[in-house]
Design an enzyme around this catalytic site. Structure first.
Site, PDB file in Angstrom:
ATOM      1  CB  SER A   1      -0.893   0.004   1.235  1.00 55.59           C
ATOM      2  OG  SER A   1      -0.102   0.316   2.355  1.00 55.59           O
ATOM      3  CE  LYS A   2      -2.117   5.747  -3.460  1.00 59.02           C
ATOM      4  NZ  LYS A   2      -3.006   6.885  -3.690  1.00 59.02           N
ATOM      5  NE  ARG A   3      -2.062   2.427   5.538  1.00 62.35           N
ATOM      6  CZ  ARG A   3      -3.125   2.345   4.756  1.00 62.35           C
ATOM      7  NH1 ARG A   3      -3.670   3.429   4.275  1.00 62.35           N
ATOM      8  NH2 ARG A   3      -3.660   1.177   4.460  1.00 62.35           N
TER       9      ARG A   3
END
Ligand code: GLU
Length: 496
Positions: free
Chosen positions: A255-257
């Site tokens: 994920s972007k996180r």
């Protein structure tokens, strides 16, 4: 195959990452392969999540990758506007048409009522929590009166309750879902803006999109989407849900996180950062192309090769772990394929940014000497900064050759100085033979002498070919650097 119209439909709600870049690449390849068009549509209806600057970042990243759209908010096109907030009347009229056909209905339930209904269902441990259908049961003319009187409402899609929905994905085959599990999703919000479910279906139809390639996170609402398209009586596009990207560990979806983690290792999943980290667009494209496209793992392809070879039949649905070592591999490989002129032009900005007075003529000679060693473009600083510096500052101990002391090393440096001073010119053909003759006659080994010379002239133990490098640096600077080395070694030999 008839010309394909493909689209990438990002929401300007964050940074442009590898997943979006891969979708854009496959869209671009299919469009180019079939003589069709690649469209960029901005899905900006979720205004609460809007991030300033993300539209510009998307454009910049696509341009850098060399996969610029044919139609977009910037490039225009005959199916515009390409920003969904500029098309809101279109969605409203389509939502209205679905209500009139009995495929959708206004819903007046308050958030509090919906929350209570959700809790009740959870308490009853139902299979799947969904809208309880209160407004679905309203008499349409009563509902119309309430709308006309200004009561606040959303529009929900009326999902069939009986039977099942079969949705066909080109990579995954038929996906069959029992309708009793489907929900009456909101398609038009109370602010008059559509949700993705309606807006994307309307736009894909209106923009004559033939192939929808998108992330597999949309598989769960895929049955809703095909039901919406069918309710309008439209032809469905070819649906392709691309493979997931997994974290480098292979465990879990990237994920972007998770980018914060990879950044710790000097990596990034954001295309706009890759340029600064010294990656080439060719390397990045080759790398992402192989994530989800079933060609041989180490196929080196240019964008033109990819266009020639692309087929949606060779895409694979299996998830791919992000492997940054492979990015390095492809980047180095593509660097070696660049012409000297092209590579020189690409590395020049790194010297400039480091404040080094880079000269084009010298850089054209240096580039072939370092090309093989570059993994990322900014590696040029490691291997070639010494060419442009006024003086180098070797670590004193590095100047002492193996098996010798500072005094003996100083003697060798002095001899090198003498030989270089006496040479008619500093071309590598002229300089190398007398140096080798000296090694021979003094009974030394080449590593000792050339080691001292290399560290003195380049300031480092590893460098491009020594005599070629000295030729580029020039006699004056070579002698000055040798003189500095002699001084350092002499100081070392007198110190206790
Ligand atoms: N706006 C959606 C997203 O950013 C687009 C999905 C699609 O390609 O249809 O995920």
């Amino acid at each position: 195959m008839k010309p394909a119209r493909t689209r990438m439909a990002p929401s300007p709600t964050g940074r442009f990452h590898l997943g979006s870049a891969r979708t854009a690449l496959f869209d671009f390849l299919l469009a180019r392969k079939t003589g069709g068009q690649f469209i960029l549509r901005l899905e900006d209806t979720d205004q609460k999540r809007f991030v300033e600057g993300s539209e510009e970042e998307i454009m910049r990243s696509l341009d850098w990758l060399g996969i610029t759209p044919d139609e977009s908010p910037i490039h225009g096109g005959r199916f515009g506007p390409y920003r969904q907030t500029e098309r809101r009347e279109l969605y409203q009229s389509h939502a209205k048409a679905l209500v009139e056909k009995g495929h959708a209905y206004p819903c007046f339930c308050t958030p509090e009522r919906l929350e209570q209904s959700r809790k009740d269902q959870e308490a009853r441990k139902v299979d799947r929590v969904r809208y309880d259908g209160l407004c679905r049961a309203l008499d349409p003319s009563d509902a119309a009166k309430r709308v006309a009187s200004g009561e606040k409402y959303v529009i929900r899609f009326k999902m069939p309750h009986e039977g099942s929905t079969t949705a066909h994905d080109h990579l995954r085959g038929d996906i069959v879902t029992e309708n009793k599990y489907l929900d009456d999703n909101v398609i038009l919000k109370s602010d008059g803006l559509p949700t993705y479910h309606l807006a994307a279906m309307v736009d894909d139809h209106e923009m004559e999109i033939t192939h929808v390639m998108r992330g597999s996170e949309w598989l769960s609402t895929f049955p809703l989407h095909v039901n919406i398209v069918r309710a309008f009586g439209w032809e469905e596009p070819v649906w392709i849900h691309l493979s997931l990207f997994l974290k480098p560990s292979g465990k879990g979806k990237m994920s972007k996180r998770d980018n914060a983690d990879v950044m710790k290792d000097g990596r990034t999943v954001f295309v706009d950062d890759m340029k600064d980290l010294g990656y080439t667009s060719e390397g990045v494209l080759n790398w992402i192309a192989l994530m989800g496209w079933g060609v041989a793992e180490d196929d080196v392809m240019s964008l033109d090769d990819m266009i020639q070879r692309f087929s949606i039949d060779t895409l694979t649905p299996s998830p791919a772990a992000i492997n940054f070592q492979r990015l390095d591999h492809f980047n180095g490989t593509h660097i070696r394929l660049l012409t000297t002129e092209d590579l020189s032009a690409r590395i020049k900005p790194y010297f400039v940014a480091a404040g080094l007075p880079v000269e084009d003529e010298a850089l054209l000679k240096i580039t072939p000497l370092i090309r093989e060693r570059l993994v990322t473009l900014d590696d040029c600083l490691t291997f070639a900064s010494f060419f442009f510096k006024d003086a180098v500052s070797p670590t004193p101990d590095d100047l002492i050759a193996k098996g010798l002391d500072a005094k003996q090393s100083a003697e060798i440096a002095r001899k090198c100085f003498e030989i270089v001073s006496a040479l008619p010119d500093l071309s590598h053909q002229t300089a190398e033979p007398p140096m080798r003759a000296y090694v021979e006659s003094a009974g030394l080994n080449a590593n000792q002498v050339f080691g001292i010379l290399r560290v003195a002239v380049t300031g480092q133990k590893v460098s491009p070919p020594l005599f070629e490098s000295m030729e580029i640096i020039g006699r004056e600077k070579v002698l000055a650097r040798l003189q500095d080395a002699i001084t350092i070694l002499e100081n070392l030999s007198v110190s206790p």
